[in-house]
Design a protein around this motif. Sequence first.
Motif, PDB file in Angstrom:
ATOM      1  N   PHE A   1       4.609  18.136   1.880  1.00  0.00           N
ATOM      2  CA  PHE A   1       3.453  17.255   2.086  1.00  0.00           C
ATOM      3  C   PHE A   1       2.869  16.691   0.787  1.00  0.00           C
ATOM      4  N   ASP A   2       3.527  16.940  -0.378  1.00  0.00           N
ATOM      5  CA  ASP A   2       2.896  16.550  -1.649  1.00  0.00           C
ATOM      6  C   ASP A   2       2.611  15.044  -1.765  1.00  0.00           C
ATOM      7  N   ALA A   3       3.418  14.200  -1.092  1.00  0.00           N
ATOM      8  CA  ALA A   3       3.208  12.740  -1.188  1.00  0.00           C
ATOM      9  C   ALA A   3       1.847  12.324  -0.629  1.00  0.00           C
ATOM     10  N   VAL A   4       1.251  13.173   0.212  1.00  0.00           N
ATOM     11  CA  VAL A   4      -0.033  12.832   0.831  1.00  0.00           C
ATOM     12  C   VAL A   4      -1.124  12.618  -0.227  1.00  0.00           C
TER      13      VAL A   4
ATOM     14  N   MET B   1       0.844  -1.199   0.000  1.00  0.00           N
ATOM     15  CA  MET B   1       0.000   0.000   0.000  1.00  0.00           C
ATOM     16  C   MET B   1       0.878   1.247   0.000  1.00  0.00           C
ATOM     17  N   LYS B   2       0.316   2.344  -0.486  1.00  0.00           N
ATOM     18  CA  LYS B   2       1.049   3.616  -0.453  1.00  0.00           C
ATOM     19  C   LYS B   2       0.758   4.308   0.881  1.00  0.00           C
ATOM     20  N   VAL B   3       1.810   4.430   1.689  1.00  0.00           N
ATOM     21  CA  VAL B   3       1.641   4.938   3.047  1.00  0.00           C
ATOM     22  C   VAL B   3       2.473   6.202   3.228  1.00  0.00           C
ATOM     23  N   VAL B   4       1.893   7.205   3.925  1.00  0.00           N
ATOM     24  CA  VAL B   4       2.665   8.377   4.335  1.00  0.00           C
ATOM     25  C   VAL B   4       2.675   8.419   5.854  1.00  0.00           C
ATOM     26  N   VAL B   5       3.846   8.705   6.423  1.00  0.00           N
ATOM     27  CA  VAL B   5       3.966   8.847   7.873  1.00  0.00           C
ATOM     28  C   VAL B   5       4.386  10.281   8.153  1.00  0.00           C
ATOM     29  N   VAL B   6       3.561  11.020   8.862  1.00  0.00           N
ATOM     30  CA  VAL B   6       3.891  12.416   9.181  1.00  0.00           C
ATOM     31  C   VAL B   6       4.587  12.441  10.537  1.00  0.00           C
TER      32      VAL B   6
ATOM     33  N   THR C   1       7.755   3.179  12.789  1.00  0.00           N
ATOM     34  CA  THR C   1       6.570   2.740  12.035  1.00  0.00           C
ATOM     35  C   THR C   1       6.894   2.684  10.544  1.00  0.00           C
ATOM     36  N   ALA C   2       7.460   3.773  10.012  1.00  0.00           N
ATOM     37  CA  ALA C   2       7.736   3.859   8.575  1.00  0.00           C
ATOM     38  C   ALA C   2       8.734   2.783   8.146  1.00  0.00           C
ATOM     39  N   THR C   3       9.802   2.618   8.915  1.00  0.00           N
ATOM     40  CA  THR C   3      10.837   1.653   8.528  1.00  0.00           C
ATOM     41  C   THR C   3      10.284   0.226   8.553  1.00  0.00           C
ATOM     42  N   CYS C   4       9.510  -0.077   9.584  1.00  0.00           N
ATOM     43  CA  CYS C   4       8.969  -1.440   9.684  1.00  0.00           C
ATOM     44  C   CYS C   4       7.905  -1.688   8.621  1.00  0.00           C
ATOM     45  N   LEU C   5       7.110  -0.667   8.271  1.00  0.00           N
ATOM     46  CA  LEU C   5       6.108  -0.874   7.208  1.00  0.00           C
ATOM     47  C   LEU C   5       6.797  -1.059   5.855  1.00  0.00           C
ATOM     48  N   ALA C   6       7.906  -0.339   5.638  1.00  0.00           N
ATOM     49  CA  ALA C   6       8.667  -0.533   4.402  1.00  0.00           C
ATOM     50  C   ALA C   6       9.231  -1.954   4.372  1.00  0.00           C
TER      51      ALA C   6
ATOM     52  N   HIS D   1       5.493  -2.276   2.149  1.00  0.00           N
ATOM     53  CA  HIS D   1       4.684  -1.116   1.773  1.00  0.00           C
ATOM     54  C   HIS D   1       5.597  -0.043   1.176  1.00  0.00           C
ATOM     55  N   ASP D   2       4.969   0.855   0.410  1.00  0.00           N
ATOM     56  CA  ASP D   2       5.722   1.968  -0.173  1.00  0.00           C
ATOM     57  C   ASP D   2       5.517   3.180   0.743  1.00  0.00           C
ATOM     58  N   VAL D   3       6.581   3.611   1.429  1.00  0.00           N
ATOM     59  CA  VAL D   3       6.392   4.552   2.540  1.00  0.00           C
ATOM     60  C   VAL D   3       7.174   5.863   2.338  1.00  0.00           C
ATOM     61  N   THR D   4       6.482   6.976   2.594  1.00  0.00           N
ATOM     62  CA  THR D   4       7.148   8.284   2.596  1.00  0.00           C
ATOM     63  C   THR D   4       7.003   8.904   3.980  1.00  0.00           C
TER      64      THR D   4
END
Length: 422
Positions: free
Chosen positions: A69-72, A1-6, A15-20, A24-27
Amino acid sequence: MKVVVVGGGYVGLVTATCLAERLHDVTIIEIDAEKVRAINAGLPPIYEKGLEGLLKKNAGKRLRAQTGFDAVAAAEIVFICVGTPQRPDGSADLTFIESASTAIGTALKNASSCIVVTKSTVPPGTTENVVRPRVLAASRKTGTEIGFAMNPEFLREGRAVEDFLNPDRIVIGSSDPETGKRVARVYEGFPAPVLFTGISAAEMIKYASNAFLATKISFSNEIGNICKRLGIDVYEVMKGAGLDPRIGPLFLNAGAGFGGSCFPKDVAALISLARKNGEDPVLLQSVLAVNEQQPHRMTALLEEKIGSLSKKRIAVLGLAFKDNTDDIRDSRAIVVIADLLRKGASVAAYDPMAMENMRRIFPEIEYSSSAAAALRGADGCLVMTEWPEFSYLDDEFGLMAQKVIIEGRRILSCKGADGICW
Ligand code: UGA
């Protein structure tokens, strides 16, 4: 899934590193450009066991960081992982939640759908009353295209990667089942039960969990203080009590009390929330009151043993709020060092990781190169952190047995040390 972590702090980065790592595709969106550079280079800006390897493996591939924030706009799910620091009155400061929500909403103006998930620890009602209205106002959407959920984290510092990848439960609060199920897809394959709840219940589960764990510690400390008077070893007592599955063996270690960035702040925020809503949380207030007393009991016990602390040299072993971290936030060592200085003692401190951080608070004390160096010439010693290396001190140096030692954690092997609760 395309995930963004703010938020690329401790929770966001883990969270971001483990989801990657879970494909998942994480920004990560992080305002600190220095942190963004470090993350993209595969260098974690914080120390967390196992994080560097996973970050190196995923950075530049399934994981990236940026300031904008454009990746959102292209994300299926956006996790809000910004800080909620403590205000002077104990309540949670939601400034970062507010600004992140508005920025997410603005970026979602042209998006067709998305789910915004609060992961930060926030008072019940925050996702509904702070996040949702701000996201909707800034995105100029009605609410049907954007789902809202709350997914608390239960990560222990020092073991956060392990806790994220092997959770004991995944809690997902949402206002409609469809949104909840879509958030659960992020965790497909995780070896844990998923509990679906309402949004505010999920927010409260986090506070209730931390408050209960803090209560277990303060309870053990109170039993320990009574045991100390009676000449009983509280560790034997809690071992016996903990064998009852209704009590359980964990988080019953009596001593100097709890510190860190979570328990003191979260219990204070829950107390503040209760009071604002007309409730007098007597038990929670006592949990903090017992915790505040414990470090002072250590200096009082030391005084009982060696008399006035004025002009005495006292070794303080352990500065971090617990082992395996350099974090000193709300560390019980801060309270005892302030106590010792107020009483006119000179302090020789040692910690394997946290000395640089403590130097910012107490530049005037001596920082020793080893525990043995801190102990040399000391009139007394306080052990504040459960670093395993302290347990070998006596075997290695034979130093401890000759000193007046007050233990705030049950870690030493030598006979002469006096425990605060045992
Ligand atoms: C805590 C919770 O354990 C996590 O589940 C939670 O996700 C996290 O807060 C958070 O809200 O983010 P953490 O603050 O990393 O994690 O530290 P703990 O390992 O829980 O220890 C907290 C403090 O309690 C330490 O100072 C430790 O020395 C003390 N402690 C712990 C005791 O005094 N006795 C015990 O039996 C256990």
